[in-house]
Design a protein around this motif. Structure first.
Motif, PDB file in Angstrom:
ATOM      1  N   UNK A  23       0.867  -1.176   0.000  1.00  0.00           N
ATOM      2  CA  UNK A  23       0.000   0.000   0.000  1.00  0.00           C
ATOM      3  C   UNK A  23       0.906   1.230   0.000  1.00  0.00           C
ATOM      4  N   UNK A  24       0.833   2.020  -1.052  1.00  0.00           N
ATOM      5  CA  UNK A  24       1.726   3.163  -1.213  1.00  0.00           C
ATOM      6  C   UNK A  24       0.991   4.497  -1.255  1.00  0.00           C
ATOM      7  N   UNK A  25      -0.316   4.478  -1.386  1.00  0.00           N
ATOM      8  CA  UNK A  25      -1.095   5.703  -1.541  1.00  0.00           C
ATOM      9  C   UNK A  25      -1.806   6.066  -0.244  1.00  0.00           C
ATOM     10  N   UNK A 115       0.835  -4.063  -6.140  1.00  0.00           N
ATOM     11  CA  UNK A 115       1.019  -2.690  -5.669  1.00  0.00           C
ATOM     12  C   UNK A 115      -0.257  -1.903  -5.973  1.00  0.00           C
ATOM     13  N   UNK A 116      -0.745  -1.135  -5.008  1.00  0.00           N
ATOM     14  CA  UNK A 116      -2.035  -0.452  -5.187  1.00  0.00           C
ATOM     15  C   UNK A 116      -2.037   0.532  -6.361  1.00  0.00           C
ATOM     16  N   UNK A 117      -0.883   1.105  -6.683  1.00  0.00           N
ATOM     17  CA  UNK A 117      -0.859   2.071  -7.777  1.00  0.00           C
ATOM     18  C   UNK A 117      -1.183   1.423  -9.119  1.00  0.00           C
ATOM     19  N   UNK A 142     -10.800   2.664  -9.248  1.00  0.00           N
ATOM     20  CA  UNK A 142      -9.448   3.215  -9.235  1.00  0.00           C
ATOM     21  C   UNK A 142      -9.346   4.457  -8.358  1.00  0.00           C
ATOM     22  N   UNK A 143     -10.297   5.390  -8.516  1.00  0.00           N
ATOM     23  CA  UNK A 143     -10.206   6.625  -7.733  1.00  0.00           C
ATOM     24  C   UNK A 143     -10.415   6.354  -6.245  1.00  0.00           C
ATOM     25  N   UNK A 144     -11.176   5.312  -5.924  1.00  0.00           N
ATOM     26  CA  UNK A 144     -11.349   4.980  -4.508  1.00  0.00           C
ATOM     27  C   UNK A 144     -10.063   4.422  -3.912  1.00  0.00           C
ATOM     28  N   UNK A 145      -9.194   3.870  -4.765  1.00  0.00           N
ATOM     29  CA  UNK A 145      -7.925   3.329  -4.270  1.00  0.00           C
ATOM     30  C   UNK A 145      -6.901   4.424  -4.013  1.00  0.00           C
ATOM     31  N   UNK A 146      -7.154   5.622  -4.545  1.00  0.00           N
ATOM     32  CA  UNK A 146      -6.234   6.730  -4.293  1.00  0.00           C
ATOM     33  C   UNK A 146      -6.611   7.352  -2.952  1.00  0.00           C
ATOM     34  N   UNK A 147      -5.947   6.900  -1.904  1.00  0.00           N
ATOM     35  CA  UNK A 147      -6.278   7.341  -0.542  1.00  0.00           C
ATOM     36  C   UNK A 147      -5.476   8.558  -0.103  1.00  0.00           C
ATOM     37  N   UNK A 177      -4.510  10.333 -10.817  1.00  0.00           N
ATOM     38  CA  UNK A 177      -5.793  10.383 -10.110  1.00  0.00           C
ATOM     39  C   UNK A 177      -6.635  11.555 -10.605  1.00  0.00           C
ATOM     40  N   UNK A 178      -5.998  12.698 -10.857  1.00  0.00           N
ATOM     41  CA  UNK A 178      -6.711  13.861 -11.371  1.00  0.00           C
ATOM     42  C   UNK A 178      -7.344  13.562 -12.724  1.00  0.00           C
ATOM     43  N   UNK A 179      -6.583  12.935 -13.602  1.00  0.00           N
ATOM     44  CA  UNK A 179      -7.100  12.584 -14.929  1.00  0.00           C
ATOM     45  C   UNK A 179      -8.308  11.658 -14.819  1.00  0.00           C
TER      46      UNK A 179
END
Length: 287
Positions: A23-25, A115-117, A142-147, A177-179
């Motif tokens: 988990x990196x985010x 890897x979460x990314x 995907x966006x929910x994985x960006x913590x 994530x923005x895109x």
């Protein structure tokens, strides 16, 4: 990666079903088959992260200099040996199948670490394809994985090149994530999905200096006749750009007139925004 490298140093055989996940985010952590594991030092985790995101053989000297630039060659190599031992100890039985190393090289067996990314990477690739019925669902996942930011709050003042690499990763994954948030909001708005507001809110949280996110959020509130929510969003936009000491753009100033209402815009918009006309420092590129 040459087959001789894999077979000589491990990674060529699967020793069980346990999967190592990083988990990196929005922080950092690791688990094997859902069981959290810990590392003795922050640099041990940084080492594993670096190797996992670039799964190819790396020269030991290069990794040593990246993580311990101030030590002499012998001390840096000794630190690397210790860190690799810590990695093996943390991973446990899976270490032989994941970590590959010899006297000169060190790396991670390709495909051996989740890897979460990668969820963001896969969604971005799908986003750039023509049309895909699964796109919206994958974007939501995907966006929910960006913590939060990549390796949030991890700093290494004694290893500037490592810090530069981490900051580059932070910027890259924030932009991904923005895109994805931008595209997801567009799909949701096209379907008249009320979830578009939450997506736009999230976009402004992920990238606070992204003016299009604020503009679309305020416009979404106005389109729903919710002027109070639009005003609150405007106030948060002002707070965000104050941190950058920049002024609202002309398009945002016009949008503010809509927030106030056409009837009283001429009277109020000038005094409210006038102090932003000449900011203390020039606006940053792209503002």
């Amino acid at each position: 990666m040459p087959q001789a490298w894999v077979m000589e140093n491990g990674g060529g055989t699967d020793h069980g079903s346990g999967r190592l996940r990083l988990k990196l985010l929005g922080g950092h952590g690791a688990s094997v088959d859902g069981r959290p594991i810990s590392f003795r030092t922050r640099k041990t985790f940084a080492l594993l992260t670096y190797l996992a995101l670039d799964p190819r053989p790396h020269r030991r000297e290069a990794i040593s200099e990246l993580l311990w630039p101030d030590g002499d060659g012998a001390d840096a190599r000794a630190n690397l040996r210790t860190a690799l031992a810590y990695v093996r100890g943390a991973i446990g039985d899976r270490a032989e199948a994941i970590l590959v190393a010899n006297r000169d090289m060190v790396g991670i067996a390709p495909g051996s670490v989740d890897v979460d990314v990668e969820v963001l990477r896969a969604a971005r690739q799908l986003n750039r394809q023509p049309r895909d019925l699964a796109l919206r669902q994958q974007l939501e996942g995907a966006v929910s994985s960006y913590r939060g930011p990549f390796l949030a709050e991890l700093v290494f003042p004694d290893a500037p090149d490592l810090e530069e690499w981490i900051e580059t990763q932070r910027s890259y994954w924030r932009n991904v994530a923005t895109e994805l948030l931008c595209r997801l909001a567009t799909l949701q708005e096209a379907a008249d999905d009320p979830g578009a507001l939450d997506t736009l809110e999230r976009w402004t949280e992920v990238n606070r200096d992204e003016e299009p996110a604020w503009q679309r959020l305020i416009e979404a509130h106005l389109n729903r006749k919710d002027r109070l929510a639009a005003r609150h969003a405007w106030d948060r936009y002002l707070a965000a750009i104050r941190e950058l000491s920049v002024a609202p753009s002309e398009s945002m100033t016009r949008l503010y007139e809509r927030v106030l209402g056409l009837a009283d815009s001429r009277r109020q918009v000038g005094p409210s925004v006038s102090r932003w006309v000449n900011p203390v420092v020039p606006a940053f590129a792209g503002a």
